[in-house]
Write an enzyme that holds these catalytic residues in place. Structure first.
Site, short mmCIF file in Angstrom:
data_model
loop_
_atom_site.label_atom_id
_atom_site.label_comp_id
_atom_site.label_asym_id
_atom_site.label_seq_id
_atom_site.Cartn_x
_atom_site.Cartn_y
_atom_site.Cartn_z
N MET A 9 31.32 51.00 42.57
CA MET A 9 32.35 51.39 43.53
C MET A 9 31.99 51.10 45.00
O MET A 9 32.51 51.75 45.89
CB MET A 9 32.67 52.88 43.36
CG MET A 9 33.27 53.20 42.02
SD MET A 9 34.79 52.24 41.70
CE MET A 9 35.26 52.90 40.11
N ASN B 1 32.66 40.75 38.01
CA ASN B 1 33.23 42.07 38.27
C ASN B 1 34.46 42.25 37.38
O ASN B 1 35.21 41.30 37.15
CB ASN B 1 33.67 42.16 39.73
CG ASN B 1 34.31 43.51 40.08
OD1 ASN B 1 33.76 44.57 39.74
ND2 ASN B 1 35.46 43.49 40.74
N HIS C 187 38.02 44.21 37.26
CA HIS C 187 38.95 44.92 38.15
C HIS C 187 40.17 45.35 37.33
O HIS C 187 40.71 44.54 36.57
CB HIS C 187 39.38 44.02 39.31
CG HIS C 187 40.29 44.73 40.27
ND1 HIS C 187 39.83 45.65 41.17
CD2 HIS C 187 41.64 44.68 40.42
CE1 HIS C 187 40.86 46.14 41.85
NE2 HIS C 187 41.97 45.56 41.42
#
Ligand code: GAR
Length: 210
Positions: free
Chosen positions: A91, A108, A110
């Site tokens: 985060m 990553n 998302h």
């Protein structure tokens, strides 16, 4: 074997999906070698411990800036000889030192279909709150390479998920995880570890498997 570090901040269900995929032999040519948490009390560290994976804490609160935390993370990753960095519910925004140390080697996940509902401020439940408030009928998840721009790197995999009448942010978050994130994150990690991802500008090409 590609040595993988998974960076986490919270519950770690995406980490668990990676651990389960590894147990099933689906992270071909990859090995989760470390879990690094930005919070000492993250449940994700329990998941790592239960799976026999070494866990480390690089706590955001111990550094005065994201840049200082990023530098400490890079030092740790290099010390552990990590080749692929996976952000799974991590985060914090990493600074360019991380991208310089791991060019096209940071993935990553998302919880939206980028370029919708992404960038600074869009993380965790906020993403789903925004999707519901906007009234979109379809959302989903994206796995992308990390570059200097938050959520702006080349896209590896995406999967769409329907929004249903009466959805709350929590219900939608769970559906996006179950139907999209927990599938495309291990798939993308496995493709990377098999050397099947090539990047040219923004475009990621997936090579056929044997
Ligand atoms: C996941 O939905 C992940 O996509 C999101 O936070 C959740 C973490 O859950 N990440 C972001 O919003 C990053 N911008 P988990 O800790 O159970 O994997």
């Amino acid at each position: 074997m590609t040595r993988i570090a998974v960076l986490v901040s919270g519950g770690g269900t995406n980490l668990q999906a990676l651990i389960n995929a590894q147990a099933r032999g689906e992270l071909k040519n990859g090995e989760i070698s470390a879990v690094i948490s930005s919070k000492a009390d993250a449940y994700a560290l329990e998941r790592a411990k239960n799976a026999g994976i070494p866990g480390y804490v690089v706590a955001r609160k111990d550094y005065s800036s994201n840049r200082d935390m990023t530098a400490a993370l890079v030092d740790k990753l290099k010390e552990l000889d990590i080749q692929l960095v996976v952000l799974a519910g991590f985060m914090h925004i990493l600074t360019e030192e991380m991208v310089a140390a791991y060019p096209n080697a940071i993935l990553n996940v998302h919880p939206a279909l980028i370029p919708s509902f992404c960038g600074a401020g869009y993380y965790g439940l906020h993403v789903h709150e925004n999707a519901l408030a906007y009234g979109v009928k379809v959302t989903g998840a994206t796995v992308h390479f990390v570059n200097e721009e938050p959520d702006g790197g080349p896209i590896v995999l995406q999967k769409a998920v329907d929004i249903l009448p009466g959805d709350t942010p929590e219900v939608l978050q769970r559906r996006v995880m179950e139907q999209a994130e927990w599938h495309i994150l291990p798939q993308a990690v496995s493709l990377f570890c098999q050397g099947r991802l090539s990047v040219e500008g923004r475009i990621v090409t997936i090579k056929e498997g044997e």
